[in-house]
Design a protein around this motif. Structure first.
Motif, PDB file in Angstrom:
ATOM      1  N   UNK A  27     -16.163  -6.242 -12.351  1.00 42.23           N
ATOM      2  CA  UNK A  27     -15.227  -7.357 -12.248  1.00 42.23           C
ATOM      3  C   UNK A  27     -14.004  -6.989 -11.410  1.00 42.23           C
ATOM      4  N   UNK A  28     -13.577  -5.735 -11.509  1.00 42.22           N
ATOM      5  CA  UNK A  28     -12.358  -5.319 -10.839  1.00 42.22           C
ATOM      6  C   UNK A  28     -12.608  -4.866  -9.407  1.00 42.22           C
ATOM      7  N   UNK A  29     -13.689  -4.124  -9.186  1.00 37.13           N
ATOM      8  CA  UNK A  29     -13.968  -3.553  -7.869  1.00 37.13           C
ATOM      9  C   UNK A  29     -14.997  -4.336  -7.073  1.00 37.13           C
ATOM     10  N   UNK A  30     -15.709  -5.252  -7.742  1.00 33.55           N
ATOM     11  CA  UNK A  30     -16.738  -6.062  -7.091  1.00 33.55           C
ATOM     12  C   UNK A  30     -17.775  -5.141  -6.443  1.00 33.55           C
ATOM     13  N   UNK A  31     -18.140  -5.393  -5.192  1.00 37.77           N
ATOM     14  CA  UNK A  31     -19.237  -4.638  -4.587  1.00 37.77           C
ATOM     15  C   UNK A  31     -18.879  -3.174  -4.356  1.00 37.77           C
ATOM     16  N   UNK A  32     -17.580  -2.850  -4.357  1.00 37.83           N
ATOM     17  CA  UNK A  32     -17.199  -1.450  -4.192  1.00 37.83           C
ATOM     18  C   UNK A  32     -17.527  -0.622  -5.433  1.00 37.83           C
ATOM     19  N   UNK A  33     -17.892  -1.289  -6.511  1.00 39.96           N
ATOM     20  CA  UNK A  33     -18.278  -0.574  -7.730  1.00 39.96           C
ATOM     21  C   UNK A  33     -19.690  -0.018  -7.647  1.00 39.96           C
ATOM     22  N   UNK A 139      -4.180  -5.337   1.898  1.00 45.05           N
ATOM     23  CA  UNK A 139      -5.015  -6.484   1.552  1.00 45.05           C
ATOM     24  C   UNK A 139      -6.469  -6.043   1.591  1.00 45.05           C
ATOM     25  N   UNK A 140      -7.079  -5.998   0.429  1.00 47.53           N
ATOM     26  CA  UNK A 140      -8.458  -5.536   0.334  1.00 47.53           C
ATOM     27  C   UNK A 140      -8.793  -5.214  -1.106  1.00 47.53           C
ATOM     28  N   UNK A 141      -9.839  -4.445  -1.341  1.00 48.71           N
ATOM     29  CA  UNK A 141     -10.215  -4.082  -2.710  1.00 48.71           C
ATOM     30  C   UNK A 141      -9.094  -3.305  -3.386  1.00 48.71           C
ATOM     31  N   UNK A 142      -9.130  -3.198  -4.708  1.00 48.73           N
ATOM     32  CA  UNK A 142      -8.134  -2.373  -5.388  1.00 48.73           C
ATOM     33  C   UNK A 142      -8.153  -0.947  -4.847  1.00 48.73           C
ATOM     34  N   UNK A 143      -6.970  -0.398  -4.602  1.00 46.90           N
ATOM     35  CA  UNK A 143      -6.858   0.988  -4.163  1.00 46.90           C
ATOM     36  C   UNK A 143      -5.991   1.740  -5.161  1.00 46.90           C
ATOM     37  N   UNK A 144      -6.268   3.020  -5.291  1.00 45.53           N
ATOM     38  CA  UNK A 144      -5.715   3.809  -6.382  1.00 45.53           C
ATOM     39  C   UNK A 144      -4.922   5.007  -5.860  1.00 45.53           C
ATOM     40  N   UNK A 145      -3.884   5.340  -6.596  1.00 45.95           N
ATOM     41  CA  UNK A 145      -3.168   6.588  -6.389  1.00 45.95           C
ATOM     42  C   UNK A 145      -3.525   7.529  -7.540  1.00 45.95           C
ATOM     43  N   UNK A 150     -11.102   4.460  -5.191  1.00 43.30           N
ATOM     44  CA  UNK A 150     -10.819   4.822  -3.791  1.00 43.30           C
ATOM     45  C   UNK A 150      -9.359   4.582  -3.422  1.00 43.30           C
ATOM     46  N   UNK A 151      -8.857   5.439  -2.567  1.00 45.73           N
ATOM     47  CA  UNK A 151      -7.515   5.267  -2.039  1.00 45.73           C
ATOM     48  C   UNK A 151      -7.540   4.372  -0.803  1.00 45.73           C
ATOM     49  N   UNK A 152      -6.371   3.962  -0.376  1.00 46.32           N
ATOM     50  CA  UNK A 152      -6.284   3.210   0.885  1.00 46.32           C
ATOM     51  C   UNK A 152      -6.773   4.069   2.046  1.00 46.32           C
ATOM     52  N   UNK A 153      -6.462   5.356   2.003  1.00 42.57           N
ATOM     53  CA  UNK A 153      -6.884   6.246   3.071  1.00 42.57           C
ATOM     54  C   UNK A 153      -8.388   6.344   3.170  1.00 42.57           C
ATOM     55  N   UNK A 154      -9.073   6.204   2.041  1.00 43.04           N
ATOM     56  CA  UNK A 154     -10.542   6.209   2.064  1.00 43.04           C
ATOM     57  C   UNK A 154     -11.063   5.102   2.973  1.00 43.04           C
ATOM     58  N   UNK A 155     -10.519   3.904   2.832  1.00 45.67           N
ATOM     59  CA  UNK A 155     -10.966   2.781   3.661  1.00 45.67           C
ATOM     60  C   UNK A 155     -10.536   2.973   5.119  1.00 45.67           C
ATOM     61  N   UNK A 156      -9.364   3.540   5.323  1.00 41.71           N
ATOM     62  CA  UNK A 156      -8.933   3.811   6.694  1.00 41.71           C
ATOM     63  C   UNK A 156      -9.858   4.829   7.367  1.00 41.71           C
ATOM     64  N   UNK A 201     -16.274  -2.834   5.957  1.00 43.94           N
ATOM     65  CA  UNK A 201     -16.052  -2.988   4.518  1.00 43.94           C
ATOM     66  C   UNK A 201     -14.868  -3.905   4.240  1.00 43.94           C
ATOM     67  N   UNK A 202     -13.833  -3.827   5.054  1.00 51.77           N
ATOM     68  CA  UNK A 202     -12.620  -4.605   4.818  1.00 51.77           C
ATOM     69  C   UNK A 202     -12.563  -5.900   5.619  1.00 51.77           C
ATOM     70  N   UNK A 203     -13.559  -6.162   6.455  1.00 54.88           N
ATOM     71  CA  UNK A 203     -13.566  -7.391   7.235  1.00 54.88           C
ATOM     72  C   UNK A 203     -13.843  -8.587   6.342  1.00 54.88           C
ATOM     73  N   UNK A 204     -13.303  -9.722   6.746  1.00 53.31           N
ATOM     74  CA  UNK A 204     -13.363 -10.911   5.899  1.00 53.31           C
ATOM     75  C   UNK A 204     -14.780 -11.319   5.534  1.00 53.31           C
TER      76      UNK A 204
END
Length: 311
Positions: A27-33, A139-145, A150-156, A201-204
């Motif tokens: 529910x929280x991460x959607x397909x990233x889970x 703006x994207x999936x939940x990112x974690x510190x 996953x962190x924001x840097x992971x997606x970058x 992964x982050x594209x609309x």
């Protein structure tokens, strides 16, 4: 012979802690889970009498069960919160489940939590914590510190790796041949801008192939005058009030000109204007290294960015 009798589960023991945690992740991460809706709901079938029919007499049992599972860990808490929101009416007897999930999200240090909370949960989070909901602008999936996700840097890093593997091909030009309408091309260049700069992964629209995304622009630019095509795209994107005029359209169009059209077009006004407008929009909105990594820019675009920042 001894008859085997299938025993029904106790009405207060229909869910497992693992299922509650997985439900929270999905529910929280959607397909990233890594989980799917069909898989999760198939596992919820044993609880359908409680979850989907909602008989009042079953409510105390399922709430007690969710409370028990929520003691196991943060994702179980998130799962109990999400389960309560989806299947149980919000009331005094479910408030502790909701509060526990919100505090778990806080403790997992979700840095863009604000965009992932409903209005009612946003208000409750502020009541519980006495402070604002975290929002780092990503703006994207939940990112974690934290190690919980996953962190924001992971997606970058994913976007940069994908960009490095791209192999765009030049579109054949025909100088002097007037292009047709570029409306479809401009719409495609918005998607292309997101795809190249943020990664699939982050594209609309989560496109599978760049060739599909950029196809309308390639078709419109094939065997026509490329400078004239770029001028028409510029005019369409920068039309006053045009919904297409934003960072993705401008940067997408500039990138398309640089990588797909005749190399001489980058020396024209259209390319320079689009690139400058896209980078200026990104700087004004604070998008660079927040929504997409500056590392993704081409050397030509990076040089222009240094000029803009130097002013």
């Amino acid at each position: 012979m001894v008859a085997l009798v299938r025993r029904r589960r106790s009405p207060d023991n229909r869910l497992s802690s693992e299922l509650v945690a997985d439900y929270g992740r999905w529910k929280f991460l959607d397909e990233q889970s890594g989980l799917t809706a069909s898989g999760i709901y198939a596992r919820l079938v044993p609880a359908e009498e409680i979850a989907f029919v909602g008989r009042p007499e079953n409510r105390p049992g399922i709430i007690a069960e969710l409370r028990r599972h929520a003691t196991r860990g943060p994702w179980e808490k998130v799962g109990a919160w999400q389960y309560a929101r989806e299947f149980l009416d919000a009331a005094d007897d479910t408030q502790d489940l909701i509060d526990g999930g919100l505090l778990a999200a806080r403790d997992m240090r979700v840095t863009n939590l604000r965009i992932h909370l409903s209005i009612v949960d946003t208000a409750r989070y502020k009541e519980l914590t006495g402070g604002p909901v975290p929002d780092d602008g990503f703006f994207g999936p939940p990112v974690f510190d934290s190690p919980h996700g996953p962190t924001r840097q992971f997606y970058f890093d994913e976007a940069v790796a994908t960009a490095a593997a791209r192999r765009p091909s030049r579109v054949p030009a025909a100088p002097g041949v007037e292009p047709g309408p570029v409306d479809d091309a401009v719409r495609a260049l918005w998607d292309f801008g997101q795809l190249v700069h943020r990664g699939p992964v982050l594209s609309a629209r989560h496109p599978a192939f760049e060739s599909t995304v950029v196809g309308p622009a390639v078709a419109a630019a094939r065997d026509v005058d490329h400078q004239r095509f770029a001028d028409l795209v510029l005019a369409k994107i920068t039309t006053p009030g045009a919904l297409s005029y934003n960072v993705w359209s401008a940067l997408g169009a500039a990138r398309f000109i640089e990588e797909y059209l005749d190399p001489t077009v980058v020396h024209g006004t259209a390319y320079s204007t689009l690139l400058g407008a896209g980078l200026a929009c990104a700087l004004h909105a604070g998008d660079l290294d927040r929504t997409f990594p500056a590392e993704i820019l081409t050397p030509r675009a990076a040089a222009r960015l240094r000029e803009l920042r130097g002013r």
